[in-house]
Design an enzyme around this catalytic site. Structure first.
Site, PDB file in Angstrom:
ATOM      1  N   CYS A 106      -5.677 -20.098 -40.557  1.00 53.97           N
ATOM      2  CA  CYS A 106      -5.658 -21.169 -39.560  1.00 53.97           C
ATOM      3  C   CYS A 106      -7.052 -21.778 -39.514  1.00 53.97           C
ATOM      4  CB  CYS A 106      -5.259 -20.570 -38.213  1.00 53.97           C
ATOM      5  SG  CYS A 106      -5.249 -21.755 -36.867  1.00 53.97           S
ATOM      6  N   CYS A 113     -12.567 -30.784 -29.419  1.00 58.62           N
ATOM      7  CA  CYS A 113     -11.408 -31.630 -29.718  1.00 58.62           C
ATOM      8  C   CYS A 113     -11.571 -32.968 -29.036  1.00 58.62           C
ATOM      9  CB  CYS A 113     -10.106 -30.961 -29.254  1.00 58.62           C
ATOM     10  SG  CYS A 113      -8.636 -31.874 -29.796  1.00 58.62           S
ATOM     11  N   CYS A 117      -5.581 -31.525 -23.970  1.00 59.90           N
ATOM     12  CA  CYS A 117      -4.310 -30.964 -23.531  1.00 59.90           C
ATOM     13  C   CYS A 117      -4.603 -29.879 -22.499  1.00 59.90           C
ATOM     14  CB  CYS A 117      -3.540 -30.421 -24.723  1.00 59.90           C
ATOM     15  SG  CYS A 117      -3.318 -31.686 -25.999  1.00 59.90           S
ATOM     16  N   CYS A 120      -4.670 -26.008 -23.298  1.00 58.38           N
ATOM     17  CA  CYS A 120      -5.358 -25.573 -24.508  1.00 58.38           C
ATOM     18  C   CYS A 120      -6.832 -25.313 -24.229  1.00 58.38           C
ATOM     19  CB  CYS A 120      -5.208 -26.647 -25.586  1.00 58.38           C
ATOM     20  SG  CYS A 120      -6.169 -26.308 -27.078  1.00 58.38           S
ATOM     21  N   CYS A 348      -3.113 -18.765 -30.731  1.00 55.05           N
ATOM     22  CA  CYS A 348      -3.042 -20.228 -30.575  1.00 55.05           C
ATOM     23  C   CYS A 348      -3.642 -20.664 -29.256  1.00 55.05           C
ATOM     24  CB  CYS A 348      -1.589 -20.701 -30.520  1.00 55.05           C
ATOM     25  SG  CYS A 348      -0.641 -20.314 -31.926  1.00 55.05           S
TER      26      CYS A 348
END
Ligand code: SAH
Ligand code: SF4
Length: 372
Positions: A106, A113, A117, A120, A348
């Protein structure tokens, strides 16, 4: 100049600029390319099919350099999380997930980023910068180093690979760093080198609609979409880019992807948030959206991974199973993703480098994304 991350035409130009005769350039690119990407060589002196003076010329003008591993943690389930340092002292995380029949890396595309979101962890970190193609492909080379996976010189191609798949699901929104991601994936797919099939590379996007068609044309990898909600109202809250391109526009773009890229099904990623997006009605709406738009799909349910200060809770196992059941009975694969590497915060949405704790302000977010 670092040779890692240059496309073939770029490497050709660089070798010519350093004095390689144009007539030889194509062959030299092939040779250097194979040393770097097929055999994992970092020292020009080892490139034994090149004349000594040519090797010396290369060493004078170029380096072969990849990001440096700052730390490595290994989870009880075998997942490895690397913190790697890139130019400017920034850090990104890379996660290797071993499974029975494959091994998935990954990788990250940005430091922080562009987007925010709300579920996240990476989204709480400022976008520091885009990674270069070199830094993206360098993550793959770093992992092959650590796995000891460069082939023996002259040995036949090994079909069973520890690192067999790549997912662009680390830190960052890959489609907001399109050119570098594309160039890096082209290098990873090149049959003379790392040679991963485009079917073994999955790019995950939050829904940068205008770049989806380009992804099909210029990369052609598998696509995953961070869908996460079935009404615009909820998706606006969870995935704020939805305010720019809503569910309808997104689904229309997705519907054209498999044909355009020759890939099979699109993976719908759906994070299960207690009381937010996890009802039976949500499951039915999700199916309806996919069917109405005729999108070949599989649906990946992701139990929410918590992080310090997260404003959500994971749905219960029963709820997740009931949701999966509705999806499955409607005729779609609905695997529930087993969280991997949770004990080392490698799962994740948990990635965020400790050195980059700065939190975005509302204003900054609005300025960056134009979402206001
Ligand atoms: N920016 C890209 C790729 C990185 S995120 C994207 O958004 O698609 C990789 C996946 O992890 C996405 O589906 C994302 O929505 C999901 N994710 C983010 N935070 C999570 C969390 N806390 N728990 C579970 N999944 C999460
Ligand atoms: Fe960025 Fe993806 Fe996280 Fe959204 S889910 S903040 S796009 S990394």
């Amino acid at each position: 100049m670092n040779l890692v991350g240059l496309t073939r035409p770029q490497m050709r130009d660089a070798l010519i600029a350093a004095g390689t005769p144009e007539k030889q350039a194509k062959m030299r690119v092939n040779q250097v390319w194979q040393w770097i990407y097929q055999w994992g060589v970092r020292d020009f002196a080892e490139m034994t099919n090149l004349a000594k003076p040519y090797r010396a010329m290369l060493a004078e003008h170029f380096i072969i350099s990849i990001p440096e591993v700052v730390s490595k943690q290994v989870s009880s389930d075998g997942t490895r999380k690397y913190l790697v340092r890139i130019a400017g002292g920034h850090e990104v995380e890379v996660v290797y997930i071993p499974e029975e029949d494959r091994g998935t890396l990954c990788i990250s595309s940005q430091v922080g980023c562009t987007l925010t979101c709300s579920f996240c962890h990476t989204g709480t970190q400022k976008l520091v910068r885009n990674l270069t193609a070199s830094e993206i492909v360098g993550q793959i080379m770093m992992a092959r180093d650590d796995l000891g996976e460069w082939p023996e010189r002259g040995a036949p191609k090994d079909e069973t690979r520890l690192l067999s798949n790549i997912v662009l699901m680390g830190m960052g929104e890959p489609l907001y760093n399109f050119d570098n991601v594309r160039d890096a994936m082209k290098i990873a797919m090149d049959p003379e080198g790392i040679s991963l099939s485009r079917r073994r590379i999955t790019l995950s996007t939050s829904g940068v609609v205008p770049e989806i068609a380009r992804t099909a044309q210029e990369i052609g990898c598998q696509l995953a979409i961070s869908f996460h909600a079935t009404t615009d109202e909820t998706r606006n809250l969870l995935v704020p880019i939805n305010k720019r391109w809503n569910i309808e526009e997104l689904c229309n773009a997705l519907a054209t992807y498999p044909k355009a890229s020759n890939s099979e099904r699109i993976t719908f990623e759906y994070v299960m948030l207690h009381g937010v997006n996890d009802t039976d009605d949500d499951a039915r709406r999700l199916i309806k959206l996919i069917k109405d738009h005729n999108i070949p799909a599989k649906i990946n349910l992701i139990p929410f991974n918590e992080w310090p200060g997260a404003p959500y809770k994971r749905s219960s196992n029963n709820r997740i199973r009931a949701f999966a059941d509705i999806v499955y009975k409607a005729g779609f694969a609905s695997p529930i993703r087993t969280p991997r590497g949770e004990d080392i915060m490698a799962a994740c949405g948990q990635l965020k480098s400790a050195t980059e704790r700065a939190r975005k302000s509302r204003k900054q977010i609005e300025a960056e994304t134009g979402l206001g």
